[in-house]
Each structure stands twice: as structure tokens, then as C-alpha cells.
Design a protein around this motif. Sequence first.
Motif, PDB file in Angstrom:
ATOM      1  N   ASP A   1       5.890  13.526 -21.030  1.00  0.00           N
ATOM      2  CA  ASP A   1       4.968  12.572 -21.186  1.00  0.00           C
ATOM      3  C   ASP A   1       5.394  11.029 -21.169  1.00  0.00           C
ATOM      4  OD1 ASP A   1       2.201  11.867 -21.777  1.00  0.00           O
ATOM      5  OD2 ASP A   1       2.841  11.414 -23.883  1.00  0.00           O
ATOM      6  N   ASN A   2       6.520  10.776 -21.527  1.00  0.00           N
ATOM      7  CA  ASN A   2       7.386   9.492 -21.295  1.00  0.00           C
ATOM      8  C   ASN A   2       7.313   9.357 -19.801  1.00  0.00           C
ATOM      9  OD1 ASN A   2       7.160   8.958 -24.195  1.00  0.00           O
ATOM     10  ND2 ASN A   2       9.550   9.959 -24.197  1.00  0.00           N
ATOM     11  N   GLN A   3       7.861  10.501 -19.047  1.00  0.00           N
ATOM     12  CA  GLN A   3       7.928  10.140 -17.680  1.00  0.00           C
ATOM     13  C   GLN A   3       6.698   9.690 -17.096  1.00  0.00           C
ATOM     14  OE1 GLN A   3      10.588   9.750 -16.070  1.00  0.00           O
ATOM     15  NE2 GLN A   3      10.398  10.538 -13.972  1.00  0.00           N
ATOM     16  N   ARG A   4       5.704  10.636 -17.549  1.00  0.00           N
ATOM     17  CA  ARG A   4       4.091  10.213 -16.804  1.00  0.00           C
ATOM     18  C   ARG A   4       3.843   8.698 -17.195  1.00  0.00           C
ATOM     19  NH1 ARG A   4      -0.468   9.279 -18.826  1.00  0.00           N
ATOM     20  NH2 ARG A   4       0.372  10.001 -21.019  1.00  0.00           N
ATOM     21  N   LEU A   5       3.873   8.359 -18.533  1.00  0.00           N
ATOM     22  CA  LEU A   5       3.713   7.013 -18.670  1.00  0.00           C
ATOM     23  C   LEU A   5       4.525   5.906 -18.042  1.00  0.00           C
ATOM     24  CD1 LEU A   5       3.551   7.178 -22.828  1.00  0.00           C
ATOM     25  CD2 LEU A   5       1.568   6.598 -21.139  1.00  0.00           C
ATOM     26  N   HIS A   6       5.910   6.320 -17.747  1.00  0.00           N
ATOM     27  CA  HIS A   6       6.623   5.411 -16.804  1.00  0.00           C
ATOM     28  C   HIS A   6       6.010   5.278 -15.493  1.00  0.00           C
ATOM     29  CE1 HIS A   6      10.109   3.722 -15.032  1.00  0.00           C
ATOM     30  NE2 HIS A   6      10.019   4.717 -14.222  1.00  0.00           N
ATOM     31  N   ARG A   7       5.662   6.465 -15.007  1.00  0.00           N
ATOM     32  CA  ARG A   7       5.215   6.606 -13.507  1.00  0.00           C
ATOM     33  C   ARG A   7       3.810   5.873 -13.586  1.00  0.00           C
ATOM     34  NH1 ARG A   7       7.771  12.062 -11.101  1.00  0.00           N
ATOM     35  NH2 ARG A   7      10.033  11.462 -11.151  1.00  0.00           N
ATOM     36  N   GLN A   8       3.100   6.071 -14.418  1.00  0.00           N
ATOM     37  CA  GLN A   8       1.677   5.304 -14.728  1.00  0.00           C
ATOM     38  C   GLN A   8       1.735   3.956 -14.576  1.00  0.00           C
ATOM     39  OE1 GLN A   8      -0.892   6.945 -17.639  1.00  0.00           O
ATOM     40  NE2 GLN A   8      -2.555   5.440 -17.397  1.00  0.00           N
ATOM     41  N   ASN A   9       2.632   3.452 -15.437  1.00  0.00           N
ATOM     42  CA  ASN A   9       2.913   1.956 -15.454  1.00  0.00           C
ATOM     43  C   ASN A   9       3.589   1.406 -14.110  1.00  0.00           C
ATOM     44  OD1 ASN A   9       2.099   1.854 -18.053  1.00  0.00           O
ATOM     45  ND2 ASN A   9       4.298   1.846 -18.996  1.00  0.00           N
TER      46      ASN A   9
ATOM     47  N   LYS B   1       0.790  -1.103  -0.140  1.00  0.00           N
ATOM     48  CA  LYS B   1       0.112   0.085  -0.019  1.00  0.00           C
ATOM     49  C   LYS B   1       0.837   1.386   0.026  1.00  0.00           C
ATOM     50  CE  LYS B   1      -4.184  -1.859   2.168  1.00  0.00           C
ATOM     51  NZ  LYS B   1      -5.095  -1.822   3.267  1.00  0.00           N
ATOM     52  N   ASP B   2       2.005   1.184   0.807  1.00  0.00           N
ATOM     53  CA  ASP B   2       2.701   2.356   0.749  1.00  0.00           C
ATOM     54  C   ASP B   2       3.633   2.633  -0.425  1.00  0.00           C
ATOM     55  OD1 ASP B   2       2.245   2.681   3.702  1.00  0.00           O
ATOM     56  OD2 ASP B   2       3.939   2.024   4.405  1.00  0.00           O
ATOM     57  N   ALA B   3       3.958   1.550  -1.150  1.00  0.00           N
ATOM     58  CA  ALA B   3       4.477   1.692  -2.361  1.00  0.00           C
ATOM     59  C   ALA B   3       3.627   1.946  -3.538  1.00  0.00           C
ATOM     60  CB  ALA B   3       5.229   0.273  -2.738  1.00  0.00           C
ATOM     61  N   GLU B   4       2.348   1.723  -3.462  1.00  0.00           N
ATOM     62  CA  GLU B   4       1.289   2.231  -4.500  1.00  0.00           C
ATOM     63  C   GLU B   4       0.976   3.477  -4.176  1.00  0.00           C
ATOM     64  OE1 GLU B   4      -3.288   1.301  -5.637  1.00  0.00           O
ATOM     65  OE2 GLU B   4      -2.371   0.253  -4.020  1.00  0.00           O
ATOM     66  N   GLU B   5       0.797   4.040  -2.993  1.00  0.00           N
ATOM     67  CA  GLU B   5       0.676   5.441  -2.615  1.00  0.00           C
ATOM     68  C   GLU B   5       2.016   6.187  -3.185  1.00  0.00           C
ATOM     69  OE1 GLU B   5       0.081   8.371   1.295  1.00  0.00           O
ATOM     70  OE2 GLU B   5      -0.326   6.395   1.576  1.00  0.00           O
ATOM     71  N   GLN B   6       3.113   5.923  -2.606  1.00  0.00           N
ATOM     72  CA  GLN B   6       4.448   6.653  -3.390  1.00  0.00           C
ATOM     73  C   GLN B   6       4.267   6.537  -5.082  1.00  0.00           C
ATOM     74  OE1 GLN B   6       6.245   8.090  -1.132  1.00  0.00           O
ATOM     75  NE2 GLN B   6       7.330   8.872  -2.828  1.00  0.00           N
ATOM     76  N   ALA B   7       4.039   5.908  -5.644  1.00  0.00           N
ATOM     77  CA  ALA B   7       3.868   5.585  -6.840  1.00  0.00           C
ATOM     78  C   ALA B   7       2.853   6.782  -7.470  1.00  0.00           C
ATOM     79  CB  ALA B   7       3.744   4.286  -7.610  1.00  0.00           C
ATOM     80  N   GLY B   8       1.597   6.508  -6.760  1.00  0.00           N
ATOM     81  CA  GLY B   8       0.528   7.281  -7.157  1.00  0.00           C
ATOM     82  C   GLY B   8       0.884   9.109  -6.907  1.00  0.00           C
ATOM     83  N   LEU B   9       1.774   9.303  -5.951  1.00  0.00           N
ATOM     84  CA  LEU B   9       2.236  10.602  -5.981  1.00  0.00           C
ATOM     85  C   LEU B   9       3.163  10.929  -6.866  1.00  0.00           C
ATOM     86  CD1 LEU B   9       2.906  10.873  -1.830  1.00  0.00           C
ATOM     87  CD2 LEU B   9       1.158  11.751  -3.294  1.00  0.00           C
ATOM     88  N   GLN B  10       4.217  10.012  -7.263  1.00  0.00           N
ATOM     89  CA  GLN B  10       4.902  10.148  -8.270  1.00  0.00           C
ATOM     90  C   GLN B  10       4.327  10.516  -9.716  1.00  0.00           C
ATOM     91  OE1 GLN B  10       7.889   7.033  -7.893  1.00  0.00           O
ATOM     92  NE2 GLN B  10       8.934   7.914  -6.277  1.00  0.00           N
ATOM     93  N   LEU B  11       3.144   9.761  -9.825  1.00  0.00           N
ATOM     94  CA  LEU B  11       2.628   9.867 -11.162  1.00  0.00           C
ATOM     95  C   LEU B  11       1.778  11.221 -11.042  1.00  0.00           C
ATOM     96  CD1 LEU B  11       0.893   9.031 -13.641  1.00  0.00           C
ATOM     97  CD2 LEU B  11      -0.707   7.684 -12.160  1.00  0.00           C
ATOM     98  N   LYS B  12       1.109  11.665  -9.985  1.00  0.00           N
ATOM     99  CA  LYS B  12       0.657  12.985 -10.017  1.00  0.00           C
ATOM    100  C   LYS B  12       1.688  13.823 -10.266  1.00  0.00           C
ATOM    101  CE  LYS B  12      -2.824  15.529  -7.528  1.00  0.00           C
ATOM    102  NZ  LYS B  12      -3.823  15.873  -8.643  1.00  0.00           N
ATOM    103  N   SER B  13       2.820  13.979  -9.760  1.00  0.00           N
ATOM    104  CA  SER B  13       3.896  14.980  -9.895  1.00  0.00           C
ATOM    105  C   SER B  13       4.094  14.989 -11.610  1.00  0.00           C
ATOM    106  CB  SER B  13       5.116  14.662  -9.096  1.00  0.00           C
ATOM    107  OG  SER B  13       6.179  15.560  -9.444  1.00  0.00           O
ATOM    108  N   ALA B  14       4.286  13.923 -12.207  1.00  0.00           N
ATOM    109  CA  ALA B  14       4.557  13.780 -13.500  1.00  0.00           C
ATOM    110  C   ALA B  14       3.393  14.296 -14.327  1.00  0.00           C
ATOM    111  CB  ALA B  14       4.894  12.308 -13.925  1.00  0.00           C
ATOM    112  N   GLN B  15       2.216  14.054 -14.053  1.00  0.00           N
ATOM    113  CA  GLN B  15       0.999  14.686 -14.634  1.00  0.00           C
ATOM    114  C   GLN B  15       1.226  16.128 -14.604  1.00  0.00           C
ATOM    115  OE1 GLN B  15      -2.174  12.482 -12.465  1.00  0.00           O
ATOM    116  NE2 GLN B  15      -2.187  11.105 -14.378  1.00  0.00           N
ATOM    117  N   LEU B  16       1.577  16.611 -13.333  1.00  0.00           N
ATOM    118  CA  LEU B  16       1.625  18.057 -13.165  1.00  0.00           C
ATOM    119  C   LEU B  16       2.677  18.776 -13.978  1.00  0.00           C
ATOM    120  CD1 LEU B  16       0.870  18.407  -9.520  1.00  0.00           C
ATOM    121  CD2 LEU B  16      -0.653  19.288 -11.027  1.00  0.00           C
ATOM    122  N   MET B  17       3.890  18.143 -14.031  1.00  0.00           N
ATOM    123  CA  MET B  17       4.963  18.718 -14.902  1.00  0.00           C
ATOM    124  C   MET B  17       4.524  18.556 -16.287  1.00  0.00           C
ATOM    125  SD  MET B  17       7.830  19.812 -15.234  1.00  0.00           S
ATOM    126  CE  MET B  17       8.628  19.438 -13.657  1.00  0.00           C
ATOM    127  N   LEU B  18       3.909  17.616 -16.642  1.00  0.00           N
ATOM    128  CA  LEU B  18       3.416  17.450 -18.233  1.00  0.00           C
ATOM    129  C   LEU B  18       2.308  18.764 -18.429  1.00  0.00           C
ATOM    130  CD1 LEU B  18       2.885  16.486 -21.041  1.00  0.00           C
ATOM    131  CD2 LEU B  18       1.207  14.699 -20.061  1.00  0.00           C
TER     132      LEU B  18
END
Length: 148
Positions: A91-99, A15-32
Motif C-alpha cells: 500500500d505504501n508503494q501504491r501511494l508512492h506511485r500514485q503520488n 505524456k510518456d512519463a505520465e503513461e509510465q507512471a500510470g503503468l507503475q501505479l497499475k502494477s502497484a495496485q495489482l500487487m496490493l
Amino acid sequence: MAKHDPLDTVLKLAKDAEEQAGLQLKSAQLMLQKCQSQLEALRNYRLDYMKQMEDHHGKSISASYYHQFHQFVRQIDEAITKQIVSIQDADNQRLHRQNRWQEMQQKRKAVELLLARKADKVAQEELRREQKMIDEFASQQFYRKRVR
């Protein structure tokens, strides 16, 4: 006191890893989004600058002003090209973080499934024990009535 299942720890970590990955995804989306906004601003700036030059249409302008105008437009075009590359990178970073987030989500779900199966197995065993006790009690009752 209930026994601590090691899978509970694994679930918490998942759960912690998923939450951290979710935060990183959100950060990548904001950067995009930020990169896309910057591109839009550059394009609007170029359009405004071109309209200014169009306003000078028919008026006499110096060759140096005309040269400076074209040089500045070329610089804006280069900035736009670089911004498009930045968007592709973002966008590549966002896709990577989404995966990555989806992988973490799958791992969490797998651990939850294991825990659910384990709980079902424990519940089935408890039902069997209860049924066995009920059967033994019924047999004893039957035997006592018969012996009397």
C-alpha cells in the motif's frame, strides 16, 4: 512548413512519463490486490483449520495432535502477520506511485497550458496583423476616393 516548437517535445516526454507512471501505479495496485487476496486465503485457511479442530471437540485427541494443531495455528498466525506487513508495504508503494503519477499528470497539464497560452498569443498577434491590414486597406480606399 510549420516551425517545430520545443515545447511539443517537452509535452511528448511529459505524456510518456505520465503513461509510465500510470503503468507503475497499475502494477502497484495489482500487487496490493494480490497481497490482500493472499491474506484472505490465509485467514480462510486458518478458519477452516479451526473448524476441523472444533469438529474434534468432545472426542479424545492425543496430546501430540493437540500440540501439533496449536503449533500449526501459530505458524498460520505468523504468516498472517507477515502478510499484513506485506500489505502495508504494498500500500505504501501504491501511494508512492500514485503520488508520482499525479506529479507527472500535473507536469503534462502545465506544458499543455503553456502551449495553449502560446497558441492564444500567436492567434492574437495574427488577428492584430489582419486588423492592421484591413485598416490600411480601408485607409487606402478612403484616400483614393478622396483624391479622385
